[in-house]
Design a protein around this motif. Structure first.
Motif, PDB file in Angstrom:
ATOM      1  N   TRP A  51       1.760  -5.397   0.866  1.00 11.57           N
ATOM      2  CA  TRP A  51       0.710  -6.046   0.075  1.00 11.57           C
ATOM      3  C   TRP A  51      -0.629  -5.451   0.481  1.00 11.57           C
ATOM      4  N   ALA A 309       4.355 -14.843  -9.816  1.00  7.24           N
ATOM      5  CA  ALA A 309       3.381 -14.342 -10.776  1.00  7.24           C
ATOM      6  C   ALA A 309       2.918 -15.409 -11.752  1.00  7.24           C
ATOM      7  N   SER A 312      -0.553 -16.612 -11.258  1.00  7.05           N
ATOM      8  CA  SER A 312      -1.647 -15.668 -11.383  1.00  7.05           C
ATOM      9  C   SER A 312      -2.715 -16.240 -12.312  1.00  7.05           C
ATOM     10  N   GLY A 334      -3.863  -9.267  -7.914  1.00  5.51           N
ATOM     11  CA  GLY A 334      -3.195  -8.667  -9.057  1.00  5.51           C
ATOM     12  C   GLY A 334      -4.123  -8.401 -10.218  1.00  5.51           C
ATOM     13  N   PRO A 338      -2.669  -3.872 -10.447  1.00  6.22           N
ATOM     14  CA  PRO A 338      -1.247  -4.209 -10.294  1.00  6.22           C
ATOM     15  C   PRO A 338      -0.607  -3.476  -9.124  1.00  6.22           C
ATOM     16  N   HIS A 339      -1.267  -2.418  -8.631  1.00  2.53           N
ATOM     17  CA  HIS A 339      -0.728  -1.645  -7.511  1.00  2.53           C
ATOM     18  C   HIS A 339      -0.963  -2.346  -6.169  1.00  2.53           C
ATOM     19  N   LYS A 342       3.248  -6.925  -5.949  1.00  2.00           N
ATOM     20  CA  LYS A 342       4.622  -6.513  -6.215  1.00  2.00           C
ATOM     21  C   LYS A 342       5.153  -7.225  -7.449  1.00  2.00           C
ATOM     22  N   ASP A 343       6.161  -6.625  -8.090  1.00  2.00           N
ATOM     23  CA  ASP A 343       6.714  -7.160  -9.327  1.00  2.00           C
ATOM     24  C   ASP A 343       7.152  -8.608  -9.155  1.00  2.00           C
ATOM     25  N   GLY A 344       6.733  -9.431 -10.118  1.00  2.00           N
ATOM     26  CA  GLY A 344       7.166 -10.824 -10.134  1.00  2.00           C
ATOM     27  C   GLY A 344       6.361 -11.754  -9.257  1.00  2.00           C
ATOM     28  N   ARG A 345       5.424 -11.194  -8.484  1.00  2.00           N
ATOM     29  CA  ARG A 345       4.604 -12.014  -7.595  1.00  2.00           C
ATOM     30  C   ARG A 345       3.172 -11.484  -7.601  1.00  2.00           C
ATOM     31  N   THR A 346       2.275 -12.343  -7.197  1.00  2.00           N
ATOM     32  CA  THR A 346       0.908 -11.906  -6.972  1.00  2.00           C
ATOM     33  C   THR A 346       0.461 -12.419  -5.617  1.00  2.00           C
TER      34      THR A 346
END
Length: 519
Positions: A51, A309, A312, A334, A338-339, A342-346
């Protein structure tokens, strides 16, 4: 031209690394010493378990063309994202658009509360507070007590750690001198899209895809590639001067390899100016040391919480005006890039403005994560039990404090340095004890590099003073000062004997920036 000993740069934040890069552009050798293990200062990107966190939030927007060019010289265009700017104010369970939206404010306040706010404003105009020497009296006289208590009081007190009626009105007069309730309502009813004439109203900005530290990590690589040295984990413990010839001649540095002395034709310092004074050897006279010891700093910590996410929000950050929680601002990493997540979470970053010696700063990380989780749940921004992980990042000396003596203290130090060690050059936010933004810190470094390498005589202390930067137009206040909209609050400090030969606090700042909206 600087001689073959070259220049020593203290600190590898934006100012220090910019100075090093620019010196090398002009063919001047340079060595950079950074006490931390990473570069970037407060503009670093902190990484934990994949993160990434932006400490304080850094929008890459500037009206200084050479700074813009520098950014894109260091990073290719494909490493920048163009991000939407969005911030809101959280108050009593509702989110208020920032800048003000009439429909949103009316919906959140309700007709009755809106009417009460207008009545409070009318009362203040008819019978203003008698004492307008402090922030509270000055603002409530112009907006009414009700609006003041909603949108000025709580956040200001969180940022500076003291009651708003102890903040002097000089700052409020500069910070919001061109804002009136009627103008705010007019702007809300007739909004203009994509405003870039006022910095706080820009609607999009550039952002390195891996956070601001990406810029400075790459810059450090470029400095090394061009023949400069950048050493982390290396602490400058002394700046040695020759009083007879009135110049600095070397620095002492500590690292894992022990202590050594590095010769220097010039020293560029982005370390806190109070620490620079303490490091000088022989020591400066008592009045200069006293001025340095009297300077104060506001420290900063971020508690980053990983959540699904679905929790968010589109804002870069939300200002928290709720007095029931300690958090001052909440970032959604996020929404910056977005970098960073991680996918599905912020990851939500709860920001706390503290002093290094207070209870919050000393609290163990696990307890801070638990307390921040409770605050986020209390605000209704997440459901109980959804936080998956938490991290704490502490940043000492994040913001110089502008009490009623700071300007005189800085003047005493600045004048002595210019006279006794003119080859020592303070740059950047802490180096000059001024709340410069990243681009202004960089500009002080660029001009200093030219002074050293090319023999120019730029006045770096005029950066962020005479520049038409934050105002809509180059307006002047009543005393002929060209304002930047970033003058400092005058906050109380413990009484001490005056330094510098005059009464303490008799000349409020006209050059340092505001402190309410940090970052």
């Amino acid at each position: 031209m600087a001689d073959e000993q070259g220049t020593v740069v203290i600190g590898a934040g934006p100012a220090g690394l910019t100075a090093a890069y620019e010196l090398l552009r002009h063919g001047t050798p340079v060595r950079v010493f950074e006490s931390d293990q990473v570069v970037g200062g407060i503009s670093r990107t902190v990484e934990r378990d994949g993160w990434r966190f932006d400490i304080g939030g850094h929008r890459f927007f500037t009206k200084v063309s050479r700074v813009e060019d520098f950014w894109h010289e260091i990073l290719p265009d494909e490493d920048f994202l163009l991000r939407p700017r969005m911030s809101r104010i959280y108050y009593r369970g509702a989110l208020y658009d920032y800048p003000l939206s009439a429909s949103n404010a009316l919906r959140n306040l309700g007709i009755r509360e809106a009417a009460l706010c207008m009545a409070s404003y009318a009362r203040a105009r008819l019978r203003p507070p008698r004492d307008q020497s402090h922030f509270e009296g000055w603002v409530s006289a112009r907006f009414g007590w009700r609006l003041y208590s909603m949108f000025f009081k709580t956040y200001t007190e969180k940022v500076w750690g003291m009651p708003a009626d102890r903040l002097q009105a000089d700052w409020a007069a500069q910070r919001i001198k061109n804002l009136s309730l009627s103008k705010a309502v007019l702007n809300a009813l007739l909004p203009r899209r994509n405003r870039k004439d006022v910095t706080s109203l820009i609607e999009e900005f550039q952002y390195p895809k891996l956070g601001p530290g990406m810029m400075w990590e790459r810059c450090a690589e470029e400095v090394r590639r061009r023949g400069g040295r950048v050493e982390t984990g290396t602490w400058v413990t002394a700046v040695h001067r020759d009083p007879e010839h009135r110049r600095a001649i070397s620095v002492s540095v500590d690292s894992e390899g022990g202590r050594r002395t590095e010769p220097a034709a010039h020293v560029i310092s982005s370390m806190p100016i109070s620490e620079l004074v303490a490091a000088l050897s022989p020591a400066p006279p008592p009045e200069v040391r006293a001025a340095a010891e009297d300077l104060r700093y506001r420290d900063f910590l971020t508690v980053a919480l990983v959540v699904p996410a679905e929790f968010s929000f589109p804002d870069n950050w939300i200002y928290v005006h709720d007095p029931g929680v300690k958090v001052g601002r909440i970032q959604n990493f996020g929404s910056w890039s977005p970098h960073l997540v991680k996918d599905g979470r912020t990851c939500l970053g709860l920001e706390y403005f503290v002093f290094e010696d207070d209870e919050t700063w000393r609290t163990p990380d696990a307890e801070l994560v638990a307390a921040a989780t409770v605050e986020l749940e209390r605000l209704g921004l997440i459901r109980p039990g959804v936080v998956e992980a938490g991290y704490v990042v502490r940043m000492p000396k994040a913001y110089p404090v502008y009490d009623e003596r700071y300007q005189r203290n800085v003047d005493v130090i600045r004048e002595w340095l210019a006279r006794e060690v003119p080859n020592v050059h303070p740059v950047g936010r802490n180096g000059m004890h001024r709340y410069n933004n990243q681009d202004h810190s960089m500009l002080t470094a660029m001009l200093t590099a030219e002074n050293i390498a090319l023999g120019t005589s730029h006045d770096v202390w005029s950066v962020n003073v005479e520049q038409d930067y934050h105002e809509e137009t180059a307006k002047q206040d009543g005393d002929g000062h060209r304002g930047t909209g970033r003058d400092a609050p005058i906050v109380p400090a413990p009484p001490v004997a005056s330094v510098g030969g005059g009464p303490a606090g008799d000349e409020p700042s006209r050059s340092a920036p505001q402190g309410v909206r940090l970052g």
